[in-house]
Scaffold this motif. Sequence first.
Motif, mmCIF file in Angstrom:
data_model
loop_
_atom_site.group_PDB
_atom_site.id
_atom_site.type_symbol
_atom_site.label_atom_id
_atom_site.label_comp_id
_atom_site.label_asym_id
_atom_site.label_seq_id
_atom_site.Cartn_x
_atom_site.Cartn_y
_atom_site.Cartn_z
ATOM 1 N N HIS A 9 0.844 -1.185 0.000
ATOM 2 C CA HIS A 9 0.000 0.000 0.000
ATOM 3 C C HIS A 9 0.882 1.240 0.000
ATOM 4 N N PRO A 10 0.476 2.265 -0.742
ATOM 5 C CA PRO A 10 1.293 3.484 -0.756
ATOM 6 C C PRO A 10 1.231 4.200 0.588
ATOM 7 N N ASN A 11 2.281 4.889 0.918
ATOM 8 C CA ASN A 11 2.340 5.675 2.136
ATOM 9 C C ASN A 11 1.733 7.044 1.824
ATOM 10 N N HIS A 12 0.457 7.217 2.168
ATOM 11 C CA HIS A 12 -0.270 8.424 1.791
ATOM 12 C C HIS A 12 0.323 9.680 2.426
ATOM 13 N N ARG A 14 3.450 10.284 3.283
ATOM 14 C CA ARG A 14 4.691 10.637 2.593
ATOM 15 C C ARG A 14 4.399 11.289 1.244
ATOM 16 N N ILE A 15 3.436 10.748 0.526
ATOM 17 C CA ILE A 15 3.079 11.304 -0.778
ATOM 18 C C ILE A 15 2.499 12.705 -0.614
ATOM 19 N N LEU A 16 1.678 12.905 0.417
ATOM 20 C CA LEU A 16 1.103 14.218 0.682
ATOM 21 C C LEU A 16 2.191 15.235 1.023
ATOM 22 N N ILE A 17 3.157 14.841 1.845
ATOM 23 C CA ILE A 17 4.232 15.754 2.238
ATOM 24 C C ILE A 17 5.122 16.096 1.051
ATOM 25 N N VAL A 18 5.470 15.115 0.237
ATOM 26 C CA VAL A 18 6.309 15.375 -0.939
ATOM 27 C C VAL A 18 5.565 16.266 -1.932
ATOM 28 N N GLY A 19 4.277 15.999 -2.133
ATOM 29 C CA GLY A 19 3.479 16.832 -3.036
ATOM 30 C C GLY A 19 3.394 18.267 -2.541
ATOM 31 N N ALA A 20 3.214 18.443 -1.233
ATOM 32 C CA ALA A 20 3.150 19.791 -0.665
ATOM 33 C C ALA A 20 4.490 20.504 -0.810
ATOM 34 N N ALA A 21 5.584 19.779 -0.606
ATOM 35 C CA ALA A 21 6.911 20.395 -0.739
ATOM 36 C C ALA A 21 7.174 20.814 -2.190
ATOM 37 N N VAL A 22 6.802 19.975 -3.131
ATOM 38 C CA VAL A 22 6.983 20.314 -4.546
ATOM 39 C C VAL A 22 6.095 21.501 -4.912
ATOM 40 N N GLY A 23 4.853 21.489 -4.422
ATOM 41 C CA GLY A 23 3.941 22.601 -4.698
ATOM 42 C C GLY A 23 4.433 23.903 -4.110
ATOM 43 N N PHE A 24 4.992 23.852 -2.887
ATOM 44 C CA PHE A 24 5.531 25.066 -2.281
ATOM 45 C C PHE A 24 6.724 25.583 -3.074
ATOM 46 N N GLY A 65 -0.365 19.221 -3.144
ATOM 47 C CA GLY A 65 -0.465 18.205 -2.095
ATOM 48 C C GLY A 65 -1.775 17.444 -2.168
ATOM 49 N N LEU A 66 -2.887 18.163 -2.329
ATOM 50 C CA LEU A 66 -4.182 17.490 -2.448
ATOM 51 C C LEU A 66 -4.285 16.685 -3.737
ATOM 52 N N LEU A 67 -3.715 17.193 -4.798
ATOM 53 C CA LEU A 67 -3.703 16.447 -6.060
ATOM 54 C C LEU A 67 -2.900 15.151 -5.921
ATOM 55 N N ALA A 68 -1.744 15.232 -5.274
ATOM 56 C CA ALA A 68 -0.918 14.034 -5.061
ATOM 57 C C ALA A 68 -1.638 13.025 -4.168
ATOM 58 N N ALA A 69 -2.315 13.504 -3.129
ATOM 59 C CA ALA A 69 -3.050 12.595 -2.246
ATOM 60 C C ALA A 69 -4.196 11.926 -2.997
ATOM 61 N N GLY A 70 -4.879 12.676 -3.835
ATOM 62 C CA GLY A 70 -5.967 12.099 -4.618
ATOM 63 C C GLY A 70 -5.479 11.044 -5.592
#
Length: 84
Positions: A9-12, A14-24, A65-70
């Motif tokens: 299962h993906p680590n949601h 971690r994906i949310l944090i990485v997506g938020a960091a990239v978005g920032f 971040g929300l896009l990556a989580a979705g």
Amino acid sequence: MDSVNAPRHPNHLRILIVGAAVGFAVGGFLGVYRGLETNSTAVQGEYSTASAVGYLGLLGALVVGLLAAGVSVLIESISERRNR
């Protein structure tokens, strides 16, 4: 033996944090790029470069971040459906 065949299962979080960091980072870059304009006169109501970096960075972190989580949840649901 059973743990070898267990679905991963993906680590949601971690994906949310990485997506938020990239978005920032993307939003911050856009804020800095906006601040590099060669404008000789200051227009009333314009944000400073630091404010633009902060606002656009937070907006980018929220959106990406929300896009990556979705996408993460979508991939997990497709994977679970396939493993049935």
